[in-house]
Scaffold this active site. Structure first.
Site, PDB file in Angstrom:
ATOM      1  N   HIS A 126       0.737  -1.384   0.018  1.00  0.00           N
ATOM      2  CA  HIS A 126      -0.102   0.160   0.046  1.00  0.00           C
ATOM      3  C   HIS A 126       0.815   1.167  -0.108  1.00  0.00           C
ATOM      4  CE1 HIS A 126      -3.243   2.914   1.948  1.00  0.00           C
ATOM      5  NE2 HIS A 126      -3.795   2.296   0.728  1.00  0.00           N
ATOM      6  N   TYR A 182      -9.224  14.276  -3.584  1.00  0.00           N
ATOM      7  CA  TYR A 182      -8.736  13.825  -2.364  1.00  0.00           C
ATOM      8  C   TYR A 182      -7.693  14.950  -1.740  1.00  0.00           C
ATOM      9  CZ  TYR A 182     -10.521   9.268  -3.313  1.00  0.00           C
ATOM     10  OH  TYR A 182     -11.410   8.174  -3.610  1.00  0.00           O
ATOM     11  N   ARG A 201     -11.117  10.777   9.752  1.00  0.00           N
ATOM     12  CA  ARG A 201     -12.609  10.965   8.825  1.00  0.00           C
ATOM     13  C   ARG A 201     -13.469  10.146   8.931  1.00  0.00           C
ATOM     14  NH1 ARG A 201     -10.750   9.320   3.458  1.00  0.00           N
ATOM     15  NH2 ARG A 201     -12.178   7.565   4.109  1.00  0.00           N
TER      16      ARG A 201
END
Length: 690
Positions: free
Chosen positions: A440, A473, A569
């Protein structure tokens, strides 16, 4: 750090929220944006659709995983709730969300859109001319591609594709073969648009739309001539979409994944959405066929595929109903990125800063005769990725190109398989990462000959190499020629592509090896400072938080007097504001125009602050079961910029902020008496317009 084992009071289940329920609640905050009259109308529509899409994904992944855990008797999270209890609570909370979504659509947004001249017409509102046009549309465009299926012993209940639109039809009478009618299934072809725009000469306005589901339900009788249609009810089934590939047991993960993708749309059902007025016996029939319990059904007062109305946002070009457009800042000196970065680190704050420098770094590296090698990780790249094309070009230009493609990036598996094939055909060395660990990390390494030496240029990010999400984003990217960071990234790539032993990094933190321990070490340092009478301070921003050891460390820090602000978030399992435990911890969530995606860890360190940006949230999977990176911001000016723009700025937000309370509820933050409104995202947009 002191660990008292199972007797540690900080392990009490009551100190932890359930991750799935916390993540589900995030969608209420998204839906609040759709209900906010201060937000432009079509943007409100988009937020409604996002909340619906998020809920779909929640059931596909989280609910599906929970049902699997329930079957296998797998252990629960730190909250201690068994999967069956969580699933029951999910049903109740999701039912509230669904009701709120359709209340918003039926009674708030749809009437407001009508007033604004953007109409999504229900069948009860069609004029005679619209009815004629839609009947012709049904006969000419829809009927030829439909294959209605009557249910009888020769035609058992068909396989229903995940999230596909279907109509269950109740029939009476006999067909041409003398077969007695009962039930039939009509599947909407995937090739047909779910939103139909009416011609202006038929509707009288430029922005009139109809759901395909309404057209199918209205003209369904034409598919069954000679029979009486007693009822037609739309439904949709959601299935578990979590692919399971036993990497230890396969010779080729790419081939195994391709095989899994073929059947993904028909995995275990986890949710049934059905028209509100559908009779109970039919609902029971559907539940039996999908092997679902009663608490998996959701009755819908409107179209079951409500998220498809997002197409209206794209089809209607009305600037007065959308956020004002903006142009991101362009980095000066991007035409020679190596000279620019060679003279000092470059920080990019997306979407306020353009993604162009990242694209230019790859493009110029592909063309520069002094560049010898390019190495990059790809997790999500988007369709028609410029970066992939430049990597292909680099290989054709004779560069040594290595790309670590994460094939298991959820819902991007097929696209990434395609990228991998394209890269390999061009001669790129494609690596699929490490068995058992998703890669990732967001890393790009360029090796360039400068005089008699080789110099490394590195890009590290909190977000993906995806030009589209860089406009939607919030993320940070660092481009640096720092030799220590360059060597760290080089060692990580060696580890990913080969069978390298454990490596020691000088500057960076890496999971699953040092990132988790590094975070705990720095929390403990703030705890010890506070106990020594010095100021302990932690600010962190991320998408989600659930790792129990990190949470216990934060509780211990709070007990020592460390002041902790967390900007999380979505899901957060830490319970703030518990007297004597977490009364020095504050948690807030920001939901605004852009999706908050930064990962930032800031530690006060007694006046010598340390700041990391990272690819990892403080989740168990990211810290312990993935390949992730945390990279320090060594330039003090850039570190201050991150602190000011993404931490203190967001802590001052009183427009888009929600405060997490000790009972698990979120309270919308309001400006205090006499204080002016402050939106963190709006303030950053204002800076680029100056």
């Amino acid at each position: 750090m002191q660990d008292l084992g199972d007797s540690d009071p900080l392990r009490d289940n009551a100190l932890y929220f359930n991750r799935e329920l916390s993540q589900l609640d995030f969608n209420f905050r998204v839906l609040a944006q759709a209900q906010d009259p201060q937000v432009p109308l079509l943007e409100r529509l988009k937020y409604l659709c996002i909340s619906c899409t998020n809920l779909d994904e929640f059931f596909e992944i989280r609910a599906g995983t929970l049902r699997h855990a329930q079957d296998l008797g797998l252990p629960t999270g730190a909250d201690g709730l068994p999967p069956a209890t969580v699933l029951a609570r999910i049903h109740d909370r999701a039912a509230e969300l669904v009701q709120a979504q359709y209340e918003c659509w039926n009674h708030v947004l749809r009437p407001a859109m009508d007033d604004a001249g953007v109409r999504v017409l229900g069948r009860d509102c069609w004029s005679e001319s619209q009815m004629r046009w839609l009947r012709d549309y049904f006969r000419d465009e829809v009927m030829p591609v439909l294959s209605p299926l009557g249910l009888d012993p020769a035609h058992p209940f068909p396989k229903i594709l995940n999230k596909s639109l279907n109509i269950v039809v109740v029939l009476e009478g006999k067909d041409a073969f003398g077969r007695q009618g009962n039930l039939a299934i009509v599947r909407a072809p995937r090739s047909l648009p779910r939103i139909i725009q009416l011609p202006e000469d038929v509707s009288g306005g430029p922005h009139d739309f109809v759901f395909l589901s309404a057209v199918l339900s209205t003209f369904v009788d034409e598919m069954f001539p000679g029979m009486l249609v007693k009822g037609a009810y739309q439904f949709r089934v959601t299935r578990n979409s979590e692919l399971i590939v036993d990497e230890e047991e396969v010779d080729n993960i790419a081939l195994a994944l391709r095989d899994e993708l073929v059947g993904r749309g028909y995995l275990r059902a986890v949710r049934l959405e059905i028209a509100e007025q559908c009779p109970k016996p039919i609902v029971r029939t559907l539940l039996e066929n999908f092997d679902l319990p009663e608490n998996a059904v959701y009755r819908i007062n409107g179209p079951v595929n409500l998220n498809r109305v997002t197409q209206v946002y794209d089809l209607v070009q009305r600037a007065d109903l959308k956020f004002p457009p903006y142009q991101p800042r362009q980095l000066p000196g991007v035409e020679n990125i190596f000279d620019t970065v060679g003279s000092g680190d470059v920080l990019l704050h997306h979407p306020f800063d353009a993604f162009t420098p990242v694209l230019e770094l790859v493009r110029q590296a592909a063309e520069d005769p002094n560049v010898l090698a390019i190495k990059q990780t790809l997790y999500r790249s988007g369709k028609d990725s410029q970066i992939v094309e430049q990597l292909v070009q680099a290989a054709r230009n004779g560069k040594d190109v290595t790309v670590v493609v994460e094939l298991r990036a959820r819902f991007d598996e097929e696209a990434n398989l395609g990228f991998a094939d394209r890269l390999q055909e061009a001669g790129v060395q494609v690596v699929y990462g490490v068995v058992g660990y998703k890669t990732h990390a967001k890393m790009l390494l360029v090796v360039r000959r400068e005089g008699s030496k080789l110099r490394r240029y590195v890009h590290l990010g909190t977000g993906n190499y995806h030009a589209g999400t860089a406009r939607a984003y919030t993320d940070f990217g660092l481009i640096t020629a720092d030799p220590d960071i360059g060597n760290d990234v080089h060692l990580i790539f060696q580890q990913l592509s080969g069978l390298a032993p454990a490596i020691k990094l000088k500057r960076m933190l890496q999971s699953p090896f040092t990132l988790h321990a590094g975070v705990l070490k720095r929390i403990d340092r703030e705890t010890r400072l506070a106990r020594a009478g010095k100021r302990g301070r932690i600010i962190a921003k991320m998408n989600a938080l659930n790792e129990p050891q990190v949470i216990r460390a934060l509780y211990q820090a709070s007990q020592a007097g460390v002041q902790i602000d967390l900007i999380v978030r979505s899901a957060c399992t830490l319970r703030p504001g518990v007297p004597g435990i977490s009364d020095n911890i504050r948690v807030r969530s920001i939901v605004g125009r852009f999706l908050e995606h930064h990962r930032i860890y800031w530690f006060g360190n007694d006046g010598e602050p340390e700041l990391f940006c990272a690819s990892a949230d403080w989740l168990e999977r990211n810290l312990l079961r993935r390949v992730e990176t945390g990279f320090p911001i060594l330039d003090n000016g850039l570190a201050r910029r991150i602190h000011d723009e993404a931490l203190t700025n967001y802590l001052a937000d009183n427009v888009n902020a929600w405060q997490l309370e000790a009972d698990g509820s979120y309270r919308r933050v309001q400006p205090e008496m006499g204080a002016s409104a402050h939106s963190a995202q709006a303030s950053l947009l204002a800076q680029i317009c100056e």
